[in-house]
Design a protein around this motif. Structure first.
Motif, PDB file in Angstrom:
ATOM      1  N   TYR A   1      36.137  41.469  28.184  1.00 46.24           N
ATOM      2  CA  TYR A   1      36.293  41.956  29.552  1.00 46.24           C
ATOM      3  C   TYR A   1      36.083  43.456  29.583  1.00 46.24           C
ATOM      4  CZ  TYR A   1      38.442  37.475  30.654  1.00 46.24           C
ATOM      5  OH  TYR A   1      38.677  36.138  30.832  1.00 46.24           O
ATOM      6  N   ARG A   2      35.659  43.943  30.725  1.00 48.91           N
ATOM      7  CA  ARG A   2      35.525  45.383  30.973  1.00 48.91           C
ATOM      8  C   ARG A   2      36.363  45.739  32.184  1.00 48.91           C
ATOM      9  NH1 ARG A   2      30.149  43.858  31.320  1.00 48.91           N
ATOM     10  NH2 ARG A   2      30.178  44.647  33.426  1.00 48.91           N
ATOM     11  N   ILE A   3      37.043  46.873  32.108  1.00 47.59           N
ATOM     12  CA  ILE A   3      37.841  47.364  33.222  1.00 47.59           C
ATOM     13  C   ILE A   3      37.200  48.643  33.744  1.00 47.59           C
ATOM     14  CG2 ILE A   3      39.390  48.607  31.665  1.00 47.59           C
ATOM     15  CD1 ILE A   3      40.658  47.067  34.861  1.00 47.59           C
ATOM     16  N   GLY A   4      37.215  48.809  35.034  1.00 52.74           N
ATOM     17  CA  GLY A   4      36.683  50.027  35.635  1.00 52.74           C
ATOM     18  C   GLY A   4      37.007  50.063  37.111  1.00 52.74           C
ATOM     19  N   THR A   5      36.552  51.118  37.747  1.00 52.37           N
ATOM     20  CA  THR A   5      36.747  51.202  39.190  1.00 52.37           C
ATOM     21  C   THR A   5      35.625  50.440  39.878  1.00 52.37           C
ATOM     22  OG1 THR A   5      35.597  53.331  39.248  1.00 52.37           O
ATOM     23  CG2 THR A   5      38.008  53.388  39.142  1.00 52.37           C
TER      24      THR A   5
ATOM     25  N   VAL B   1      38.792  46.891  38.840  1.00 56.23           N
ATOM     26  CA  VAL B   1      38.319  45.519  38.669  1.00 56.23           C
ATOM     27  C   VAL B   1      38.116  45.230  37.185  1.00 56.23           C
ATOM     28  CG1 VAL B   1      37.226  45.292  40.938  1.00 56.23           C
ATOM     29  CG2 VAL B   1      35.909  46.201  39.053  1.00 56.23           C
ATOM     30  N   VAL B   2      38.406  44.006  36.819  1.00 54.06           N
ATOM     31  CA  VAL B   2      38.145  43.506  35.475  1.00 54.06           C
ATOM     32  C   VAL B   2      36.989  42.522  35.604  1.00 54.06           C
ATOM     33  CG1 VAL B   2      39.056  42.183  33.523  1.00 54.06           C
ATOM     34  CG2 VAL B   2      40.552  43.751  34.776  1.00 54.06           C
ATOM     35  N   LYS B   3      35.939  42.774  34.813  1.00 61.71           N
ATOM     36  CA  LYS B   3      34.766  41.888  34.843  1.00 61.71           C
ATOM     37  C   LYS B   3      34.582  41.223  33.492  1.00 61.71           C
ATOM     38  CE  LYS B   3      31.924  45.096  36.685  1.00 61.71           C
ATOM     39  NZ  LYS B   3      30.668  45.627  37.241  1.00 61.71           N
ATOM     40  N   ASP B   4      34.110  39.971  33.531  1.00 62.26           N
ATOM     41  CA  ASP B   4      33.812  39.271  32.291  1.00 62.26           C
ATOM     42  C   ASP B   4      32.410  39.638  31.824  1.00 62.26           C
ATOM     43  OD1 ASP B   4      32.000  37.684  33.751  1.00 62.26           O
ATOM     44  OD2 ASP B   4      33.332  35.952  33.814  1.00 62.26           O
ATOM     45  N   THR B   5      31.971  39.043  30.731  1.00 56.23           N
ATOM     46  CA  THR B   5      30.663  39.387  30.152  1.00 56.23           C
ATOM     47  C   THR B   5      29.497  39.013  31.065  1.00 56.23           C
ATOM     48  OG1 THR B   5      30.661  37.300  28.937  1.00 56.23           O
ATOM     49  CG2 THR B   5      31.456  39.256  27.765  1.00 56.23           C
TER      50      THR B   5
ATOM     51  N   SER C   1      45.073  38.528  39.219  1.00 55.37           N
ATOM     52  CA  SER C   1      44.171  37.963  38.230  1.00 55.37           C
ATOM     53  C   SER C   1      43.616  36.661  38.798  1.00 55.37           C
ATOM     54  CB  SER C   1      44.921  37.671  36.934  1.00 55.37           C
ATOM     55  OG  SER C   1      44.133  36.867  36.078  1.00 55.37           O
ATOM     56  N   VAL C   2      42.333  36.465  38.640  1.00 58.00           N
ATOM     57  CA  VAL C   2      41.724  35.204  39.058  1.00 58.00           C
ATOM     58  C   VAL C   2      41.144  34.481  37.842  1.00 58.00           C
ATOM     59  CG1 VAL C   2      41.298  35.858  41.444  1.00 58.00           C
ATOM     60  CG2 VAL C   2      39.576  36.371  39.720  1.00 58.00           C
ATOM     61  N   SER C   3      41.639  34.864  36.689  1.00 56.07           N
ATOM     62  CA  SER C   3      41.249  34.220  35.446  1.00 56.07           C
ATOM     63  C   SER C   3      42.414  33.384  34.962  1.00 56.07           C
ATOM     64  CB  SER C   3      40.887  35.267  34.385  1.00 56.07           C
ATOM     65  OG  SER C   3      40.592  34.631  33.169  1.00 56.07           O
ATOM     66  N   LEU C   4      42.312  32.091  35.106  1.00 59.57           N
ATOM     67  CA  LEU C   4      43.407  31.223  34.698  1.00 59.57           C
ATOM     68  C   LEU C   4      43.460  31.029  33.187  1.00 59.57           C
ATOM     69  CD1 LEU C   4      43.250  28.575  37.538  1.00 59.57           C
ATOM     70  CD2 LEU C   4      44.734  30.566  37.336  1.00 59.57           C
ATOM     71  N   VAL C   5      42.338  31.234  32.520  1.00 55.56           N
ATOM     72  CA  VAL C   5      42.285  31.042  31.071  1.00 55.56           C
ATOM     73  C   VAL C   5      42.844  32.255  30.337  1.00 55.56           C
ATOM     74  CG1 VAL C   5      40.745  30.663  29.112  1.00 55.56           C
ATOM     75  CG2 VAL C   5      40.327  29.483  31.272  1.00 55.56           C
TER      76      VAL C   5
END
Length: 154
Positions: free
Chosen positions: A3-7, A47-51, A80-84
């Motif tokens: 995951y990547r975090i940023g504005t 926001v946290v984005k996946d790959t 969080s909208v990532s249940l995993v």
């Protein structure tokens, strides 16, 4: 998963709206575009984005209070909208909020435990926000991975 975090950036404003609309039903696109219209406004959204580039977590921050002892970061939206990988996403969001608090010379972080009931509360939350609920953390606190804020089901 990586995951990547940023504005929030301009390319992701519409993607983020898809989540905001689920988290806060009734928010219209015009309101969202006004709240994210400038780079300065987007810096208040993490926001946290996946790959793959999908947004898996989002939070909003602002500073409230005057003076060194009274400044506090308000976090009315922390989801969080990532249940995993919920714990990892929440940890990344909290880390970004904590870094923001340190940069802004705030001593505490107030994470609201209830999503604002409508968009007008969020846009005016510093003046009108609920101070009677939520979780308060010192900037030196560890990530609150077991707090009562739950992931949003999509």
């Amino acid at each position: 998963m990586g995951y990547r975090i940023g504005t929030l950036n301009a390319r992701d404003v519409l993607r983020a709206y898809a989540l905001i609309e689920r988290i806060m039903p009734g928010v219209d696109l015009e309101q969202w575009m006004a709240l994210t219209a400038t780079t300065l406004l987007c810096r208040c959204w993490f926001v946290v984005k996946d790959t793959e580039g999908y947004i898996r977590g989002i939070s909003h921050v602002a500073v409230r209070g005057e003076g060194d002892l009274r400044r506090q970061v308000e976090v009315p939206l922390f989801a969080s909208v990532s249940l995993v990988d919920n714990r990892e996403v929440l940890g990344l969001l909290f880390s970004a909020v904590r870094s923001f608090a340190i940069r802004e010379k705030c001593r505490t972080i107030h994470i609201w435990t209830a999503v604002p009931p409508d968009w007008s509360v969020l846009t005016g939350f510093i003046e009108h926000g609920p101070w009677d609920h939520g979780l308060i953390y010192g900037v030196e606190s560890e990530a609150p991975l077991d707090h009562p804020i739950r992931p949003v089901k999509m």
